[in-house]
Write an enzyme that holds these catalytic residues in place. Structure first.
Site, PDB file in Angstrom:
ATOM      1  N   LEU A 623       1.056  -0.862   0.115  1.00  0.00           N
ATOM      2  CA  LEU A 623      -0.284   0.027   0.360  1.00  0.00           C
ATOM      3  C   LEU A 623       0.581   1.275   0.029  1.00  0.00           C
ATOM      4  CD1 LEU A 623      -2.749   0.924   0.041  1.00  0.00           C
ATOM      5  CD2 LEU A 623      -2.463   1.163   2.864  1.00  0.00           C
ATOM      6  N   HIS A 624       1.101   1.988  -1.093  1.00  0.00           N
ATOM      7  CA  HIS A 624       1.454   3.283  -0.966  1.00  0.00           C
ATOM      8  C   HIS A 624       0.948   4.537  -1.276  1.00  0.00           C
ATOM      9  CE1 HIS A 624       1.731   1.665  -5.176  1.00  0.00           C
ATOM     10  NE2 HIS A 624       1.974   2.618  -5.787  1.00  0.00           N
TER      11      HIS A 624
END
Length: 716
Positions: A623-624
């Site tokens: 997740l970014h």
DNA sequence: GTTCTAGAAC
DNA sequence: GTTCTAGAAC
């Protein structure tokens, strides 16, 4: 019934009528080609009046065109007015050429912006001299002001062409027109008024349209008037610099009118008489609109040649129904939003009495598009339906129709049956039939009204979390405006406000868990962020900050002057699709970290603007959060996918993500199809044929970015 | 995510 | 001929 294809011979006693055909279309839409094609058929004596060439082969004025057209009509010839004529005012004088002896037609070449731009850019030696790089800007600006012709302006016949096929058909019709023929009156081939591109901007421009022009009442030919009289092609070129800053998007252009898209009931498989059915529709619509404000009804048919649509349209026009409140639309009712025609939360289904999928037509299409979710949700509400009634089904958010199109409710309607092959045939009893059909529409509209009441109510309730979000930081000048998107183009996001009931939440969570069980697989190249997050010490070159929960790093291929990633370090949380309520603290931490970086960059360069958000379907595992400046000035921004991943609803603003997870425990993700939509400037929404041109445009565009996006500016 | 490249579009 | 896109490979 090919009404429009068959010229009608006039009575030989009667003097043949002349025709003025006012062409309406942007540069590059093919107006001149259209005229030349018809002229070369030679079946009628036509004169082409072209403002680009009227003064001895050079550009002339509007009044020269009017004079020349009037003279040709006097000689018994028919006339094409070949100028852009996109705005009502630009057409008005030409419409006045009509009288008992002269019919006034409009042919609207309403082709996609991209097509017109490409043609205008490439053309050389065009009479209007509209070529080269300026063409795109000019075409875009003109299209923003486009007002489609209406019968009420004084046209007896309007032909709308949206693609090359439509144009070919229209050429054929006019080419076949002999000196003594005329054509049936009415609108032909029109889509919904909403289907056009850049509606939002157009509406806005109309609203604020230059107060300085409003006072233009002079009758003489002042210099100002002269410019006004010129074809907009020229005006745009001459005034381009003055106009450049003209486009400002504003909150005021957003309208949030609930829309119901509905098919004609009973006229397909149930074989109800079209004439009677169209009367019932128009009457029912009028009755409903008299009772309820601020709604829109749209009758949809998939066929371009729909008999019902043309009947209804004609009757609605006769009854002066406001086209903003009721219109007809050619399109697939299950794909209205993705096809860019209309984004509506509520659609009606011409159901069967068992409320079962299958059969054919609209019923089969809607059940197919909505998937099993609709079947299950329908079963929960009703087993059967009697003729003349309807039932509203809230669509679970897992339904593809909800996810893709933003449809929150399907209203099943059952009308009267006149088909002896089907159950409960009324055997031609139209007294009863009309009553049942009226009841069916009344029930449908009532259900729609009650859904919109609920949705409005929930919207009021849901405004609070957003305010909380904005308190998180001093630089977080997030715009807490209406979330509705301006262009109706991929508007599914604003549809997600309806608060599901408790049962629905349980159901949704169950679906979600099933979904997350099947995790997607990631290619070797997609592991880079994961590795950096797990072992940041090894990647000191890119990593700029390390905390227990996240690392921040410079994007290896930044798509703007400033582009960093805040990457979660939580193992197993690969993308936003995996996010659940338990991750809220992490999302907020990441958001705050992103804001802090944006603030830092803004101190270095106050001219920047930032957006914080996630890709609906990321390419890299782990997740970014993207923190990206809105200049998009970077050699690494190379293709359509790059652009659209940051400039469509594929990009989900961090604040909205947090808000949605708080509310419903999951995030609405948008389809990868959005990555291939046409290229539009994120400021002025103009369309561009390719990436290099778009990049050139955005390097100059001064319009302000839409406030529907959650932007971070420098605090002053 | 990028790079490479065939072939479509201009 | 040159520019641009889009699909495959990584």
């Amino acid at each position: 019934m090919d009404l429009d294809a068959n010229p009608q011979h006039q009575d030989s006693e009667e003097k043949p009528k002349g025709i003025v055909v006012i062409l309406s279309g942007a540069p590059g839409s093919g107006k001149s080609t259209f005229c030349n094609d018809v002229l070369s058929a030679g079946r009628r004596s036509w004169v082409r009046v072209c403002q680009d060439t009227i003064a001895n082969g050079k550009a002339g004025t509007k009044s020269q065109c009017l004079k020349s057209a009037a003279a040709a009509l006097k000689e018994g010839k028919s006339v094409f007015i070949d100028r852009c004529n996109l705005e009502k005012e630009q057409r008005a004088e030409f419409v006045k050429l009509g009288d008992e002896q002269v019919d006034v037609h409009a042919v609207v070449l309403d082709l996609p912006a991209k097509v017109c731009i490409s043609r205008s850019v490439k053309r050389s030696g065009h009479e209007g001299n509209l070529q080269g790089g300026k063409a795109a800007a000019v075409v875009n600006r003109m299209l923003q002001k486009k007002e489609l012709p209406k019968v009420s302006e004084g046209f007896s016949r309007i032909t709308f062409c949206q693609n090359e096929n439509d144009v070919r058909d229209a050429v054929k019709i006019y080419s076949n027109l002999g000196q003594n023929d005329n054509l049936p009156a009415g609108n032909f081939g029109q889509k919904s008024p909403d289907a056009k591109v850049q509606l939002g901007i157009m509406k806005f421009l109309k609203k604020v349209e230059n107060p300085k022009n409003a006072s233009n009442g002079s009758q003489g030919s002042s210099p100002k008037q002269e410019i006004k009289d010129k074809d907009p092609c020229f005006m745009e070129l001459e005034n381009e610099h003055e106009n450049k800053e003209g486009i400002k998007l504003k909150d005021s252009l957003v309208d949030d009118i609930p829309i119901l898209a509905f098919p004609s009931i009973s006229t397909s498989d149930f074989q109800f008489d079209h004439g009677k059915a169209s009367d019932v529709i128009v009457e029912s619509v009028i009755e409903f609109l008299n009772k309820v404000d601020n709604v829109r009804l749209v009758l949809v048919d998939i066929s371009h040649k729909s008999h019902m649509l043309s009947l209804v349209k004609e009757k609605a026009e006769k009854k002066n129904i406001d086209p903003n409140k009721f219109s007809t639309l050619v399109g697939d009712i299950t794909r209205l939003c993705t096809e860019g025609k209309l984004c509506c939360r509520v659609i009606a289904n011409a159901a069967n009495w068992r409320l079962k999928p299958g059969g054919g037509g609209v019923n089969a299409a809607i059940f197919k598009a909505a998937g099993e979710d609709l079947e299950m949700a329908t079963k929960e509400r009703a087993d059967t339906l009697s003729p003349g009634t309807s039932v509203a089904i809230p669509l679970p958010s897992t339904s593809p129709l909800y996810r893709r199109e933003g449809v929150t409710h399907v209203i099943h309607v059952l009308g009267p049956n006149m088909n002896p092959q089907r159950p409960n045939c009324l055997k031609n009893d139209y007294v009863k039939g009309c009553k049942v059909l009226r009841d069916a529409y009344a029930s449908l509209f009532e259900n729609f009204a009650s859904i919109t009441r609920d949705q409005r109510c929930n919207e009021v309730k849901s405004s609070d979390p957003r305010n909380d979000a904005s308190k998180r930081s001093s630089v977080d000048n997030l715009h807490n405006d209406q979330k509705n998107k301006r262009d109706g183009f991929h508007d599914s996001e604003s549809n997600k406000k309806s608060k599901p009931d408790d049962n629905m939440v349980v159901y949704k969570d169950k679906q979600k868990n099933e979904k997350t069980a099947a995790k997607r697989t990631w290619g070797s190249w997609a592991q880079a962020l994961h590795q950096m997050a797990m072992d940041p010490e090894k990647h000191k070159d890119a990593v700029i900050e390390i905390f227990d929960e996240f690392v921040a790093l410079n994007d290896l291929y930044p798509k703007a002057k400033k582009h960093i990633l805040v990457v979660s370090r939580l193992p197993g949380l690969d993308s936003i699709a995996d996010v659940q309520k338990e991750h809220l603290p992490l999302l907020k931490t990441m958001h705050d970290a992103g804001l802090k970086w944006a603030e830092k960059f803004l101190k270095e360069d106050a001219s920047l603007t930032f957006r914080l958000g996630y890709h609906s379907v990321p390419s890299m595992r782990q997740l970014h959060l993207h923190v990206i400046s809105q200049d998009f000035d970077s050699p690494h921004l190379k293709n359509k996918k790059h652009w659209n991943s940051f400039n469509t609803l594929f990009f989900r603003d961090s604040t909205d993500v947090i808000e949605e997870v708080e509310k419903s425990g999951e995030v609405t993700l948008n389809d990868e199809n959005l990555l291939s939509v046409e290229l539009r400037c994120h400021r002025c929404r103009s369309a561009h044929p390719n990436i290099p041109r778009l990049k050139f445009h955005i390097s100059n565009c001064k319009a302000s970015i839409s406030s529907t996006q959650r932007l971070v500016f420098a605090s002053s």
